[in-house]
Motif scaffolding. Structure first.
Motif, short mmCIF file in Angstrom:
data_model
loop_
_atom_site.label_atom_id
_atom_site.label_comp_id
_atom_site.label_asym_id
_atom_site.label_seq_id
_atom_site.Cartn_x
_atom_site.Cartn_y
_atom_site.Cartn_z
N ALA A 1 -1.50 4.88 5.66
CA ALA A 1 -1.02 5.14 7.04
C ALA A 1 -2.13 4.83 8.05
O ALA A 1 -1.88 4.22 9.10
N ASN A 2 -3.36 5.24 7.72
CA ASN A 2 -4.49 4.93 8.62
C ASN A 2 -4.65 3.43 8.77
O ASN A 2 -4.87 2.91 9.87
N ASP A 3 -4.56 2.72 7.63
CA ASP A 3 -4.71 1.27 7.67
C ASP A 3 -3.63 0.62 8.54
O ASP A 3 -3.90 -0.32 9.29
N LEU A 4 -2.41 1.12 8.41
CA LEU A 4 -1.33 0.57 9.24
C LEU A 4 -1.64 0.77 10.72
O LEU A 4 -1.49 -0.15 11.53
N LEU A 5 -2.10 1.97 11.05
CA LEU A 5 -2.33 2.28 12.46
C LEU A 5 -3.52 1.52 13.05
O LEU A 5 -3.53 1.20 14.23
N TYR B 1 -2.60 -4.23 4.36
CA TYR B 1 -2.05 -5.49 3.84
C TYR B 1 -1.44 -5.25 2.46
O TYR B 1 -1.78 -4.28 1.76
N LEU B 2 -0.53 -6.13 2.10
CA LEU B 2 0.03 -6.17 0.76
C LEU B 2 -0.15 -7.59 0.25
O LEU B 2 0.23 -8.55 0.92
N VAL B 3 -0.75 -7.72 -0.91
CA VAL B 3 -0.96 -9.06 -1.46
C VAL B 3 0.36 -9.59 -2.00
O VAL B 3 1.05 -8.90 -2.77
N PRO C 1 8.25 3.42 2.45
CA PRO C 1 8.60 4.66 3.18
C PRO C 1 7.56 5.04 4.24
O PRO C 1 7.92 5.54 5.31
N ILE C 2 6.30 4.77 3.93
CA ILE C 2 5.23 5.11 4.89
C ILE C 2 5.33 4.17 6.10
O ILE C 2 5.27 4.62 7.25
N ALA C 3 5.51 2.88 5.81
CA ALA C 3 5.62 1.90 6.90
C ALA C 3 6.83 2.21 7.77
O ALA C 3 6.75 2.20 9.01
N ASP D 1 6.71 -3.04 9.88
CA ASP D 1 7.48 -3.93 9.02
C ASP D 1 6.57 -4.44 7.91
O ASP D 1 5.56 -5.11 8.18
N LEU D 2 6.90 -4.14 6.66
CA LEU D 2 6.05 -4.55 5.54
C LEU D 2 5.88 -6.06 5.47
O LEU D 2 4.81 -6.55 5.09
N ALA D 3 6.92 -6.79 5.81
CA ALA D 3 6.85 -8.25 5.70
C ALA D 3 5.72 -8.82 6.57
O ALA D 3 5.12 -9.84 6.25
N ALA D 4 5.41 -8.10 7.64
CA ALA D 4 4.40 -8.60 8.57
C ALA D 4 2.98 -8.42 8.05
O ALA D 4 2.03 -8.96 8.63
N ILE D 5 2.80 -7.64 6.99
CA ILE D 5 1.43 -7.40 6.52
C ILE D 5 1.17 -8.06 5.17
O ILE D 5 0.19 -7.75 4.50
N SER D 6 2.06 -8.96 4.77
CA SER D 6 1.86 -9.65 3.49
C SER D 6 0.78 -10.72 3.65
O SER D 6 0.76 -11.46 4.64
N VAL D 7 -0.14 -10.77 2.69
CA VAL D 7 -1.22 -11.77 2.72
C VAL D 7 -1.35 -12.40 1.34
O VAL D 7 -0.85 -11.86 0.34
N SER D 8 -2.05 -13.53 1.31
CA SER D 8 -2.37 -14.14 0.02
C SER D 8 -3.79 -13.76 -0.35
O SER D 8 -4.65 -13.63 0.53
N ALA D 9 -4.05 -13.61 -1.64
CA ALA D 9 -5.40 -13.25 -2.07
C ALA D 9 -6.29 -14.48 -2.05
O ALA D 9 -5.83 -15.58 -2.35
N PRO D 10 -7.56 -14.33 -1.68
CA PRO D 10 -8.47 -15.47 -1.76
C PRO D 10 -8.70 -15.88 -3.22
O PRO D 10 -8.41 -15.11 -4.15
N LEU D 11 -9.23 -17.09 -3.40
CA LEU D 11 -9.43 -17.58 -4.77
C LEU D 11 -10.65 -16.94 -5.44
O LEU D 11 -10.75 -16.85 -6.65
N SER D 12 -11.61 -16.50 -4.64
CA SER D 12 -12.77 -15.82 -5.22
C SER D 12 -13.17 -14.67 -4.31
O SER D 12 -12.80 -14.63 -3.13
N PHE D 13 -13.95 -13.75 -4.88
CA PHE D 13 -14.34 -12.55 -4.12
C PHE D 13 -15.86 -12.41 -4.09
O PHE D 13 -16.52 -12.54 -5.13
#
Lengths: 367, 364
Positions: B174-178, B183-185, B234-236, B242-254
């Motif tokens: 919830a903090n991250d959303l605010l 993000y959701l990978v 449920p939290i969003a 909107d969950l769809a707005a926080i979807s991201v792709s993971a980078p290839l390396s970390f």
């Protein structure tokens, strides 16, 4: 503690202009280490005060504070501290000592600045006030937020009608408890007078009554189940609007006070000494305004403690009006007692039906 | 009544709810044990006999555990703390005559994205890229070595993603959303091995009372097979995101996480421990104030999303870990269904002051 009001035998020596006010301090715990020691050091450096002696039952704690206040003796006992002789005594001991130590200091002829809460009950606070009055001595309470330029500005803006008639107030203050307390007695109703309401609620309720006057209606709920509350909800009815206060010791939220008026709003982040956010209806921008005291100097948190001490020192020396008077400290204790007297159980939505049955059956009977 | 149960790390998310549930249900006499007095702030809601003892201090811990039949080891912390706390706790439990120690490990010992077919018999290794996993693996191994002397019965529980009131997966998300950093990978379609906190506490109770559990290890989780999007939705929704707005792709390396590396380093730990306790406490309070004020005053700007390797692996998990062994041997069945768990979690968000659709804390 005897309720008999006594007149002290020894009147304080008349202060001479230019001479620092002599001061003693009891209690070298967290509030002293974090704030009072530095504030006293600054004031001593300016020649306004001289710290004659300090006392704490923990020799190590006293030594840590003494290192910041060279020149101050370390007294072996509270009686020994009073025997040093001073104009003002600061009582920064745990709340359960506030009554006895304040009374003893007053009987020794000293004016008193007592850290909040002034006592663990309003009747004890009344005893202190009566002894002070009978002996023509001043008592101040550590309601330090009254010294912030930000909170003073809010009072002026409300009284000046900047945002018009107040329509509602919402205060949310809290977070994981991190105050470096020395023992678990801080969480004992007998030793501290209560939980989060008695602790940060003292500051919050004092500010609200300072800004808006005494509430005519109080509703209160908390989550105590045999112990002291970690979360509470207070609803205060003022003339024409309600203030909702939510206090927590276990989760950090924005920590914001928001005043909604018919012409705009004022927002204040908890413990922010100078900044206030103002939004006026009809204006395209919200502004963050910075305020300083009349001397135009910026104020940090320690400066607020300096101002609190200076307030009493000036009153003792010049007879000026005391802004953090003990009457306010006593009145806020009365409001807190009224809250506890009206206590309902805070709805705790993560508890299942079984949990609640047990709460009702057993825990509350231990209150 | 199941004798006296000590809960180490009682101020943490799981420890706190364990104390609350065991105490309120009357199932056991509970003795919360914490490292410093201030950690009693939330637990002091109850009239409970709590103790202060550092999990590294064997004599202090032994004294705190005297009279307890069981210990729940829920001490959290950095990787070093996780490993270093195991031996003193075991030795103190043995010295105090404790019968059984329930160790809260983690399903992460199998990695954030375990292989199909993973269960309690799967081999563990401590060469994983996430240091937390390695620490839990080493802690389990050390506990296994210690318990060979038979002085204390040990039961190891490996819960999955434990969520609920006060958890980082609930309040933290919830903090991250605010603050714009959520993000959701890949849309969070991966499997979340969720475990509602009350279900974990139920498993703890069974681990204490089932005689055959001694010396065994159990994976525990919710019954439902849910995705990360299911957990977060449920939290969003409650907060109007909107969950769809926080979807991201993971980078290839970390890149390595330098702050974690620093915190885990010997030099840093020695430096912190060399400071007097009041100074440490003062710095902690000061840092919290500074950080808060910095956050409050920071001008609003588009946040940079930094995807962590741990989160990327979790969000792309393809395996639902089994609780079959716990069901078979402990009689474990989740006591709170996922839907109800989400309802309670969102209701807690309202309680905690989040701007949910139902932002009004009530009273009874």
């Amino acid at each position: 503690m005897s309720a008999q009001i006594e007149t002290v035998q020894r009147q304080p020596a008349r202060l001479r202009q230019g001479e620092p006010v002599r001061l003693v301090l009891a209690g070298c715990g967290a509030v002293t280490k974090l704030y009072y020691a530095e504030a006293l050091s600054r004031l001593q450096g300016r020649g306004q005060i001289a710290v004659a002696a300090i006392f704490d039952p923990e020799a190590k704690s006293a030594a840590v504070v003494q290192a910041r206040l060279p020149g101050a003796k370390v007294a072996a006992s509270f009686d020994g501290l009073l025997a040093v002789g001073a104009d003002v005594a600061i009582i920064a001991s745990p709340p359960r000592y506030h009554l006895d130590q304040s009374m003893q200091a007053l009987r020794a002829g000293m004016h008193v600045l007592c850290e909040k809460p002034m006592a663990t009950s309003s009747s004890d606070a009344d005893l202190i006030l009566a002894v002070a009055a009978a002996n023509n001595l001043h008592v101040a309470t550590g309601l330090v937020r009254r010294q912030f330029p930000a909170t003073r500005s809010i009072k002026a803006m409300v009284e000046g009608g900047l945002i018009g008639k107040i329509q509602g107030v919402c205060c949310f203050e809290g977070g994981p408890f991190q105050w470096p307390v020395a023992s678990t007695s801080y969480f004992s109703r007998a030793e501290s007078g209560g939980g989060v309401l008695q602790d940060i609620g003292t500051h919050c309720l004092d500010l609200l009554t300072w800004w808006f006057g005494e509430p005519h209606e109080i509703h209160y709920a908390d989550d105590a189940m045999g112990g002291v509350e970690a979360n509470c909800l207070v609803r205060l009815g003022f003339g024409g609007f309600e203030a909702t206060v939510r206090l927590s010791r276990d989760w950090a939220r924005p920590n914001l006070y928001r005043l909604e008026g018919e012409r705009g709003s004022i927002s204040w982040a908890v413990n922010e000494t100078e900044l206030v956010e103002i939004a006026l209806k009809g204006c395209r921008t919200a502004a963050t305004a910075s305020f300083t005291n009349t001397d135009d100097r910026s104020r940090d948190f320690v400066d607020a403690f300096c101002d609190q001490i200076s307030d009493l020192v000036d009153t003792v020396r010049n007879g000026t009006l005391l802004s953090g008077s003990a009457t306010a400290g006593r009145n806020v204790l009365k409001r807190i007692e009224e809250c506890y007297a009206r206590r309902k159980r805070l709805d705790m939505p993560w508890l299942g039906a079984e949990d609640f049955r047990h709460v009702i059956a057993s825990a509350e009977t231990r209150q | 009544m199941t004798g006296t149960v000590a809960v180490l790390g009682a101020n943490g998310f799981i420890g706190c709810r364990t104390v609350e549930l065991l105490h309120l249900s009357g199932w056991a006499e509970v003795r919360p044990i914490v490292r410093r007095p201030s950690a009693f702030a939330s637990l002091s809601r109850f009239a409970i006999d709590g103790r202060v003892a550092d999990a590294h201090n064997v004599p202090a811990l032994t004294a705190a555990l005297l009279g307890c039949q069981s210990v729940v080891h829920a001490v959290a912390g950095d990787s070093r703390t996780i490993v270093d706390a195991v031996e003193p706790v075991y030795l103190a439990a043995a010295a105090a005559g404790v019968v059984r120690l329930v160790y809260l490990s983690s399903a992460s010992v199998h990695g954030q994205s375990p292989l199909p077919g993973t269960d309690e018999t799967s081999a563990l290794h401590d060469g994983q890229t996430v240091e937390y996993n390695n620490a839990k693996v080493r802690a389990e191994r050390r506990l296994g070595e210690l318990s060979r002397d038979g002085a204390v019965q040990v039961v190891v529980l490996r819960p999955g993603i434990v969520f609920g009131p006060r958890s980082s997966w609930t309040g933290g998300f919830a903090n991250d959303l605010l603050d714009g950093s959520a993000y959701l990978v890949d849309g969070g379609h991966g499997i979340c091995n969720s475990a509602y906190v009350d279900n974990v506490v139920h498993a703890i109770k069974l681990a204490i009372e089932v005689p055959e559990a001694a010396g065994r290890t159990y994976l525990v989780g919710d019954r439902e097979r849910i995705s990360w999007a299911d957990l977060c939705r449920p939290i969003a929704e409650a907060l109007g995101f909107d969950l769809a707005a926080i979807s991201v792709s993971a980078p290839l390396s970390f890149a390595p996480n330098w702050t974690q590396w620093l915190r885990d380093g010997d030099l840093y730990r020695r430096l912190v421990r060399s400071l007097p306790r009041p100074v440490r406490s003062g710095l902690k309070v000061g840092y919290a104030e500074w950080r808060k004020s910095g956050l409050d005053q920071r001008p609003p700007m588009a946040p940079k999303i930094k995807v962590s390797e741990e989160r990327a692996l979790l969000h792309r998990c393809r395996v639902k870990l089994p609780s079959a062994k716990a069901e078979r041997e402990l009689g474990y069945q989740p006591v709170v269904g996922f839907e109800e768990a989400c309802r309670r979690s969102v209701a807690w968000l309202t309680f905690a002051g989040y701007p949910t659709a139902r932002s009004q804390v009530g009273e009874r």
